[in-house]
Design a protein around this motif. Structure first.
Motif, PDB file in Angstrom:
ATOM      1  N   GLY A 148      28.647  19.177  93.200  1.00  0.00           N
ATOM      2  CA  GLY A 148      27.256  19.319  92.778  1.00  0.00           C
ATOM      3  C   GLY A 148      26.600  17.982  92.526  1.00  0.00           C
ATOM      4  O   GLY A 148      25.438  17.762  92.891  1.00  0.00           O
ATOM      5  N   ALA A 149      27.350  17.053  91.909  1.00  0.00           N
ATOM      6  CA  ALA A 149      26.807  15.719  91.651  1.00  0.00           C
ATOM      7  C   ALA A 149      26.535  14.991  92.961  1.00  0.00           C
ATOM      8  O   ALA A 149      25.507  14.318  93.119  1.00  0.00           O
ATOM      9  CB  ALA A 149      27.776  14.915  90.789  1.00  0.00           C
ATOM     10  N   ALA A 150      27.470  15.122  93.921  1.00  0.00           N
ATOM     11  CA  ALA A 150      27.291  14.453  95.225  1.00  0.00           C
ATOM     12  C   ALA A 150      26.055  14.983  95.939  1.00  0.00           C
ATOM     13  O   ALA A 150      25.295  14.227  96.554  1.00  0.00           O
ATOM     14  CB  ALA A 150      28.536  14.653  96.083  1.00  0.00           C
ATOM     15  N   ARG A 151      25.829  16.295  95.849  1.00  0.00           N
ATOM     16  CA  ARG A 151      24.659  16.890  96.499  1.00  0.00           C
ATOM     17  C   ARG A 151      23.368  16.348  95.879  1.00  0.00           C
ATOM     18  O   ARG A 151      22.424  16.016  96.585  1.00  0.00           O
ATOM     19  CB  ARG A 151      24.723  18.410  96.369  1.00  0.00           C
ATOM     20  CG  ARG A 151      23.615  19.124  97.146  1.00  0.00           C
ATOM     21  CD  ARG A 151      23.653  20.625  96.904  1.00  0.00           C
ATOM     22  NE  ARG A 151      24.888  21.218  97.387  1.00  0.00           N
ATOM     23  CZ  ARG A 151      25.815  21.768  96.627  1.00  0.00           C
ATOM     24  NH1 ARG A 151      25.658  21.793  95.313  1.00  0.00           N
ATOM     25  NH2 ARG A 151      26.896  22.297  97.139  1.00  0.00           N
ATOM     26  N   GLU A 152      23.346  16.271  94.561  1.00  0.00           N
ATOM     27  CA  GLU A 152      22.143  15.765  93.891  1.00  0.00           C
ATOM     28  C   GLU A 152      21.877  14.305  94.241  1.00  0.00           C
ATOM     29  O   GLU A 152      20.728  13.902  94.474  1.00  0.00           O
ATOM     30  CB  GLU A 152      22.284  15.900  92.377  1.00  0.00           C
ATOM     31  CG  GLU A 152      21.099  15.319  91.615  1.00  0.00           C
ATOM     32  CD  GLU A 152      21.287  15.383  90.110  1.00  0.00           C
ATOM     33  OE1 GLU A 152      21.068  14.351  89.450  1.00  0.00           O
ATOM     34  OE2 GLU A 152      21.660  16.454  89.600  1.00  0.00           O
ATOM     35  N   LEU A 153      22.933  13.486  94.282  1.00  0.00           N
ATOM     36  CA  LEU A 153      22.779  12.047  94.507  1.00  0.00           C
ATOM     37  C   LEU A 153      22.740  11.691  95.988  1.00  0.00           C
ATOM     38  O   LEU A 153      22.536  10.518  96.338  1.00  0.00           O
ATOM     39  CB  LEU A 153      23.918  11.290  93.825  1.00  0.00           C
ATOM     40  CG  LEU A 153      24.006  11.465  92.293  1.00  0.00           C
ATOM     41  CD1 LEU A 153      25.268  10.799  91.758  1.00  0.00           C
ATOM     42  CD2 LEU A 153      22.763  10.908  91.613  1.00  0.00           C
ATOM     43  N   ASN A 154      22.975  12.694  96.859  1.00  0.00           N
ATOM     44  CA  ASN A 154      22.956  12.487  98.309  1.00  0.00           C
ATOM     45  C   ASN A 154      24.005  11.460  98.742  1.00  0.00           C
ATOM     46  O   ASN A 154      23.749  10.573  99.559  1.00  0.00           O
ATOM     47  CB  ASN A 154      21.556  12.045  98.772  1.00  0.00           C
ATOM     48  CG  ASN A 154      21.380  12.214 100.279  1.00  0.00           C
ATOM     49  OD1 ASN A 154      22.004  13.084 100.897  1.00  0.00           O
ATOM     50  ND2 ASN A 154      20.552  11.382 100.871  1.00  0.00           N
ATOM     51  N   VAL A 155      25.202  11.589  98.171  1.00  0.00           N
ATOM     52  CA  VAL A 155      26.335  10.752  98.558  1.00  0.00           C
ATOM     53  C   VAL A 155      27.540  11.660  98.736  1.00  0.00           C
ATOM     54  O   VAL A 155      27.480  12.862  98.473  1.00  0.00           O
ATOM     55  CB  VAL A 155      26.630   9.666  97.498  1.00  0.00           C
ATOM     56  CG1 VAL A 155      25.447   8.713  97.343  1.00  0.00           C
ATOM     57  CG2 VAL A 155      26.994  10.292  96.157  1.00  0.00           C
TER      58      VAL A 155
END
Length: 297
Positions: free
Chosen positions: A26-33
């Motif tokens: 979820g964090a990766a999706r939000e940060l686009n990484v």
């Protein structure tokens, strides 16, 4: 005198996003990484601070004491930045408050109350987004999710009652003997969402009764579809206390006589991190909590 310095900002944002979403994905999706990039950023932050922020001996990982202290600081700091940016963006425009929630809550509890909600907050545009199980793609200013209490959401409050009981349309029940025999009825289920919901086998166990053998079941992938099938006289569904009161009060649905169950799962409401200080968001949040408390008991 020693000069202080900030930890790496990329690590702070990765940690903040990971705690809010509960997963690195979820964090990766939000940060686009990528997910490994998030993990590396958090590791670099921990190295800079000289301590662990997550206790990884548990599954899922839990925040350490230092992690909780850092999250409290980030909520305050990022919250002030977020609130200031929101104020600057909107200028003199009418404020928009987004409310997200599962389709069942949105369709059967929130929408019947929209006229009252809009009358209470005429200066605010209410945007409603239906999403299941806390989908992080479009976080709301106010979010309602169904599930268990979460350590990652210290501001979340449980709303509606904790009683679960079967309901059906009078038309459907009129075609069966009274009192109805559960083994002779069609049970409407959401087996594809069993890990999130209270299904019939778990309800029967919690209610102190045996699940009938060979009972007919119809399976759906959303609670909204399931309730619509019950209204159409296709079978019996489980109801969360307070959720379907608009149908029970008019007689469109009736509660079956017999046992009910209590569940540790429930509907939880929270304000988006950083927007807790926004007066309009707080007022609408508190309005929903108060209305749900009146209905759910």
């Amino acid at each position: 005198m020693m000069s202080s310095r900030l930890p790496p900002f990329s690590g702070l944002t990765a940690f903040y996003a990971a705690v809010r979403h509960g997963t690195l994905t979820g964090a990766a999706r939000e940060l686009n990484v990528s997910q490994p990039a998030v993990s590396r950023r958090i590791a670099a932050l921990e190295q800079d601070l000289g301590c662990r922020l997550f206790d990884r001996s548990h599954k899922p990982a839990r925040l350490t004491q230092q992690g909780r202290e850092m999250m409290r600081a980030l909520r305050t700091g990022f919250g002030q930045i977020e609130a200031a940016a929101e104020t600057i963006r909107r200028g003199n425009a009418k404020r928009v408050v987004t409310v997200t929630g599962p389709s069942g809550f949105v369709g059967f509890w929130l929408i019947p109350k929209l006229a009252e909600l809009e009358a209470a907050f005429p200066e605010v545009t209410i945007r409603i987004i239906s999403q299941e199980y806390g989908d992080p793609d479009r976080p709301g200013d106010i979010s309602i999710r169904y599930g268990l209490a979460s350590e990652a959401e210290p501001l979340a409050r449980r709303i509606l009652g904790d009683e679960v009981f079967p309901v059906a349309s009078p038309h459907y029940l009129s075609r069966h003997a009274s009192p109805p025999d559960l083994s002779k009825l069609t049970l409407l289920t959401m087996e594809s969402a069993r890990q999130h919901w209270h299904d019939w086998p778990s309800w029967c166990e919690a209610a102190g009764m045996r699940m009938p053998d060979g009972v007919r079941q119809l399976d759906f992938n959303s609670y909204a579809m399931l309730v619509n099938a019950a209204l159409a006289g296709q079978g019996v569904c489980l109801c969360w206390s307070g959720l379907l009161d608009s149908f029970l009060s008019t007689g469109a649905m009736v509660r079956l006589d017999g046992p009910s169950a209590r569940s540790v799962r429930g509907y939880f409401i929270t304000r988006r991190d950083g927007l807790a200080a926004n007066e309009e968001v707080m007022r609408i949040h508190d309005w929903i909590v108060a209305e749900a408390t009146i209905q759910g008991g």
